[in-house]
Each structure stands twice: as structure tokens, then as C-alpha cells.
Design an enzyme around this catalytic site. Structure first.
Site, PDB file in Angstrom:
ATOM      1  N   ASP A  12      17.490  -1.758  25.628  1.00 27.98           N
ATOM      2  CA  ASP A  12      18.107  -0.459  25.943  1.00 27.98           C
ATOM      3  C   ASP A  12      17.262   0.719  25.476  1.00 27.98           C
ATOM      4  O   ASP A  12      17.786   1.766  25.112  1.00 27.98           O
ATOM      5  CB  ASP A  12      19.526  -0.343  25.329  1.00 27.98           C
ATOM      6  CG  ASP A  12      20.409  -1.501  25.744  1.00 27.98           C
ATOM      7  OD1 ASP A  12      20.387  -1.842  26.928  1.00 27.98           O
ATOM      8  OD2 ASP A  12      21.088  -2.070  24.878  1.00 27.98           O
ATOM      9  N   HIS A  40      19.555  -2.281  33.258  1.00 29.42           N
ATOM     10  CA  HIS A  40      18.789  -1.040  33.177  1.00 29.42           C
ATOM     11  C   HIS A  40      19.601   0.023  33.883  1.00 29.42           C
ATOM     12  O   HIS A  40      20.175  -0.252  34.923  1.00 29.42           O
ATOM     13  CB  HIS A  40      17.516  -1.111  34.022  1.00 29.42           C
ATOM     14  CG  HIS A  40      16.534  -2.102  33.561  1.00 29.42           C
ATOM     15  ND1 HIS A  40      16.076  -2.162  32.277  1.00 29.42           N
ATOM     16  CD2 HIS A  40      15.878  -3.049  34.236  1.00 29.42           C
ATOM     17  CE1 HIS A  40      15.180  -3.113  32.192  1.00 29.42           C
ATOM     18  NE2 HIS A  40      15.046  -3.680  33.365  1.00 29.42           N
TER      19      HIS A  40
HETATM   20  P1  GDP Z   1      16.689  -0.318  29.412  1.00 25.49           P
HETATM   21  O1  GDP Z   1      17.520  -1.545  29.449  1.00 25.49           O
HETATM   22  O2  GDP Z   1      15.585  -0.405  28.404  1.00 25.49           O
HETATM   23  O3  GDP Z   1      16.204   0.091  30.741  1.00 25.49           O
HETATM   24  O4  GDP Z   1      17.603   0.839  28.862  1.00 25.49           O
HETATM   25  P2  GDP Z   1      19.045   1.320  29.396  1.00 25.49           P
HETATM   26  O5  GDP Z   1      18.939   1.690  30.791  1.00 25.49           O
HETATM   27  O6  GDP Z   1      20.100   0.395  28.990  1.00 25.49           O
HETATM   28  O7  GDP Z   1      19.286   2.569  28.440  1.00 25.49           O
HETATM   29  C1  GDP Z   1      18.659   3.733  28.598  1.00 25.49           C
HETATM   30  C2  GDP Z   1      19.688   4.812  28.886  1.00 25.49           C
HETATM   31  O8  GDP Z   1      19.152   6.020  28.524  1.00 25.49           O
HETATM   32  C3  GDP Z   1      20.005   4.952  30.360  1.00 25.49           C
HETATM   33  O9  GDP Z   1      21.324   5.459  30.501  1.00 25.49           O
HETATM   34  C4  GDP Z   1      18.979   5.975  30.831  1.00 25.49           C
HETATM   35  O10 GDP Z   1      19.392   6.720  31.971  1.00 25.49           O
HETATM   36  C5  GDP Z   1      18.912   6.857  29.651  1.00 25.49           C
HETATM   37  N1  GDP Z   1      17.611   7.434  29.376  1.00 25.49           N
HETATM   38  C6  GDP Z   1      16.375   6.908  29.511  1.00 25.49           C
HETATM   39  N2  GDP Z   1      15.451   7.757  29.036  1.00 25.49           N
HETATM   40  C7  GDP Z   1      16.131   8.824  28.568  1.00 25.49           C
HETATM   41  C8  GDP Z   1      15.736  10.042  27.926  1.00 25.49           C
HETATM   42  O11 GDP Z   1      14.572  10.294  27.650  1.00 25.49           O
HETATM   43  N3  GDP Z   1      16.735  10.904  27.586  1.00 25.49           N
HETATM   44  C9  GDP Z   1      18.045  10.656  27.830  1.00 25.49           C
HETATM   45  N4  GDP Z   1      18.952  11.554  27.462  1.00 25.49           N
HETATM   46  N5  GDP Z   1      18.457   9.520  28.422  1.00 25.49           N
HETATM   47  C10 GDP Z   1      17.501   8.633  28.780  1.00 25.49           C
END
Ligand code: GDP
Length: 424
Positions: A12, A40
């Protein structure tokens, strides 16, 4: 060139967003491990999507999205997601599925549920997607490869053989209904019909693609600390989360992986059980959870609240090293803009001795965080495009973490969108 996008922490970290962003310049995106157990979240022009099995390249017309042999492929979930993406206006993505990928069987999901039930308070906090039973069977050599779906007689015989042992456990350990080979056979025939148009020798395809100079992205799931060998065993996932495994789970030469982009979160979050040294609780955790990510830190698969903590430089340094990081993408930094002061974990105190080396689980459970508090920047940094335009305290925070972890932070993510990125 082959690049990997992987996680430094517990998952995440925002790998989906970074992959989606890097996919603009990629030809091929490959999932090489894991299954529908983690998600994701991607925000782009088509809306907000929670993907579990589709590679994050599916939103671009120019990319081919590949399921590598290392993936735990849940065929109905895969096609449900595929159809959902199309129904929301995304052009039908180009998909290839490895003939060597193995299939999550309906009973893997049942066994995952039954075992978590049986373990009660000692459960792993599984998402119950069947991942642990799937990989157990793979390595016990009773899994089903996609290629095996195409031989009826073989499939029937193997099903009979495999469910014999499953039924002993169902009857005597779990006291649950038994499996029926004919029913499972019919189910597998329906799986065959779904995958048939997409099945290919992925390894050979990628070999040719490398020769043709294509840009290939390997998309990891979860992060270093969930790796079964190098993570917080046994509170880990069941397939390797490391970039090195990309070579195996996609079927390409290890020396071709030239760039390893490790996604590292500006604070910490984790799901499931296990030691989490920089964890915070109560109102402090609630506020960070509510403000975190894009709309709060809740599981993309289960919706359950994530455990929250401060940035852990000990874990991230190790997480980056074990990935073989060439570049760090530092994410969700914008979220920290509300804090007057920001604690960062810079060491672990284990029985009175402070270390910056991430220990194996037995010692990790005794570790207490050594915190250093940095001043906050108290502004919204979303929309900023240049490193120099970030507030001074924000740059100091980045530079401090970079020095602690010892790998170059070359990208800073300051929002969930594709373009919320600062290159350094
Ligand atoms: P992954 O499994 O590593 O892809 O991560 P997730 O998707 O579960 O978690 C990342 C969350 O943070 C998602 O809701 C993204 O839209 C959000 N996100 C990713 N990068 C950023 C950022 O730089 N700032 C903010 N505020 N949200 C982000």
C-alpha cells in the site's frame, strides 16, 4: 529496458499510482507474483479504480498487460475486473496470460477461510483470497497450470487425485462439505473458455520484446517486509515480493532488470498481524488514517482500517536494500502537511541496544522505536511541480529520510493523480 516497481514497506505504498504513471512510457506491464489478495488504487481520467489482479497498465491503449507465471491467477475475479474496467469506458486492454501461471481453485478460497476460522485469535489476518493454500499446493506440486486446462482426461484424473487429500482435511479437520470432482471439472472448463484467447508463452514473448527494445515494467504487489524469506515471517505473504523474483515470475533474465523503483511511503501503514515498530494508536492514528492515501487508509480488498505508524527509516532502509533499489519513489508526502511536528523512527531499541539494522522477527517483536522529531511544513503541497518550490521543512524531511535510508529519492509523489509527481 526492464524496470521493476516494488514496495519498500508493508504494501500500500502507492505502487499502483507509480506504475500507472511509468506505464505512459512502457510497452508491456507484467504482474509477476501475488494474486487478488492486495489491491492497487489508481486515479486517472476514467475515474478511481481498485484493481486486484489486472496489471496497472490496462488504462492505456498502447500497453500490453501480462499475467506472469508467478501470479496466483483467480480466473473469475480477473475477468470480473476486466469487464468492469471496460464497462466504465476504458478501451478493451490487450491482455496476455502465461500458460505456466497457476490457477486459484475454488477450494483454495474455502481452505483459506476455514484455516483462519480454525486459528481464531492466532490467525494471520488473511484476505481469504486463497493465496496461502494456492502457493502451498504449487510447491507441493498439486497445483493446476493454465496449460493443464486443455487436456480433459488429464484434468479429470488429476482432480480425483488432488481432492482425495483435500476431502480428508475437510471431513476430519474442518468438518465442512466435501469437494466433488465433476463439479470442479465443470468449473475448470468454464475457466478454460475464459482464458483461452489470452494464453501465451509469456517468457518467449518477453525474450523477443527485450530483443526488440521494448520498455517492460514489472509490477510488484505488497512490499519487502511481506516477503516470505526477507520479511516479517510468518506474518508475510506467500510469494516473493522482491524485484529479483520478477525474473522468475515473469520468465526473463535477471540481468535485464536495469532499474528498480522502490516505492516508499512518507509514513507507515500495514494490514494484518505482525510486529510494527513505529505503530501509533488512538486519536493520533485515527487522524493520520482518515487523512491518509486518497480518501483514507482502508484496505482496497477488505475495506478494513489499516494500522498506522510514522515513517520507519530502519524498515525502509532494509526494504530498499533487499529490493536492490536504484530509485526511491517517496509517496503520499502531501498527507503529512497537517502536522506541526513529524516523528520519524531512526533506530530500534532492542534490550537497551539501539540498532539501525532490521532484525529477524523474534528480535523485531522486542524492538521499541527510537524517534526523532522533525518540524512540519503546515501547508498543502499538492500541485507543486518543482522540488525547489516545496517548503523548506518539507525538503528537509525528504533529505533526512534519504540520508537515513541511503538510497536516492528521485521521485516525490504529492497527490494521488498521475501527474502529482516531482522529479528530482
Ligand atoms: P499500492 O497497493 O502500493 O498500489 O497502494 P494503494 O493503492 O493501496 O494505496 C495507495 C493509496 O494512496 C491509493 O488510494 C492512492 O490513490 C493514494 N496515493 C498514491 N500516491 C499518493 C500521494 O502521493 N498522495 C496521496 N494523497 N495519495 C496517494
Amino acid at each position: 529496458m526492464v524496470k521493476a516497481v516494488v514496495g519498500a514497506n508493508w504494501g500500500d505504498e502507492g505502487k499502483g499510482k507509480i506504475t500507472d504513471m511509468l506505464a505512459q512510457e512502457a510497452d508491456i506491464i507484467v504482474r509477476f507474483q501475488g494474486g487478488a489478495n492486495a489491491g492497487h488504487t489508481i486515479v486517472n481520467d476514467y475515474g478511481k479504480f481498485a484493481l486486484h489482479t489486472l496489471p496497472s497498465g490496462v488504462f492505456y491503449g498502447h500497453t500490453t498487460s501480462i499475467i506472469g507465471n508467478g501470479v496466483a491467477l483467480n480466473i473469475p475475479v480477473f475477468f470480473k475486473e476486466y469487464n468492469e474496467v471496460i464497462s466504465r469506458g476504458v478501451p478493451a486492454p490487450k491482455i496476455l496470460i502465461s500458460n505456466r501461471a497457476q490457477i486459484v481453485m475454488p477450494y483454495h478460497i474455502l481452505f483459506d477461510q476455514y484455516e483462519e476460522e480454525r486459528l481464531g485469535g492466532k490467525s494471520f489476518g488473511s484476505t481469504k483470497s486463497g493465496i496461502a493454500p494456492f502457493y502451498s499446493d504449487k510447491y507441493a506440486k498439486i497445483g493446476f497450470q493454465v496449460s493443464e486446462l486443455f487436456d480433459d482426461d488429464y484434468l479429470k484424473e488429476k482432480l480425483q487425485r488432488v481432492i482425495q487429500t483435500k476431502n480428508v482435511l475437510l471431513e476430519h479437520l474442518y468438518h465442512k462439505p466435501l469437494l466433488d470432482a465433476d463439479e470442479l471439472f465443470k468449473e475448470l472448463v468454464s475457466y478454460r473458455e475464459m482464458v483461452e484467447p489470452y494464453v501465451c508463452d509469456v517468457s518467449a514473448y518477453l525474450w523477443q520484446a527485450i530483443k526488440d527494445g521494448k520498455e517492460i515494467l514489472l509490477e510488484g504487489q505488497l512490499g519487502s517486509l511481506k516477503d516470505p524469506d526477507h520479511g516479517i515471517y510468518p506474518m508475510v505473504t506467500s510469494s516473493s515480493t522482491l524485484a529479483a523474483y520478477g525474473a522468475i515470475g515473469a520468465g526473463l533474465p535477471p540481468y535485464e532488470i536495469k532499474k528498480i523503483v522502490t516505492v516508499c511511503k512518507a509514513y507507515s501503514s500495514a494490514v494484518g498481524a505482525g510486529a510494527f515498530v513505529s505503530e501509533i494508536f488512538g486519536d493520533e492514528a485515527d487522524e493520520l488514517r482518515r487523512r491518509g492515501g486518497d480518501g483514507g487508509e482502508y484496505g482496497a480488498t477488505t475495506g478494513r482500517p489499516r494500522r498506522m505508524g510514522w515513517c520507519d527509516c530502519v524498515a525502509s532502509k532494509y526494504g530498499c536494500r533487499i529490493q536492490g533499489t536504484t530509485d526511491v519513489a517517496f509517496t503520499v508526502l502531501d498527507v503529512l502537511g497537517y502536522l506541526d511536528e513529524i516523528p520519524v523512527c531512526v533506530g530500534y531499541d532492542i534490550d537497551g541496544e539501539v540498532t539501525t539494522e532490521f532484525p529477524p522477527t523474534a528480535l523485531l517483536e522486542k524492538a521499541k522505536p527510537v524517534l526523532k522529531t522533525l518540524p512540519g511544513w503546515k501547508t498543502d503541497i499538492r500541485g507543486i511541480k518543482k522540488y525547489e518550490d516545496l517548503p523548506e521543512n518539507c525538503r528537509k524531511y525528504i533529505e533526512f529520510v534519504e540520508e537515513q535510508i541511503g538510497f536516492p529519492i528521485t521521485m516525490i509523489s504529492n497527490g494521488p493523480g498521475r501527474n502529482d509527481i516531482i522529479y528530482r
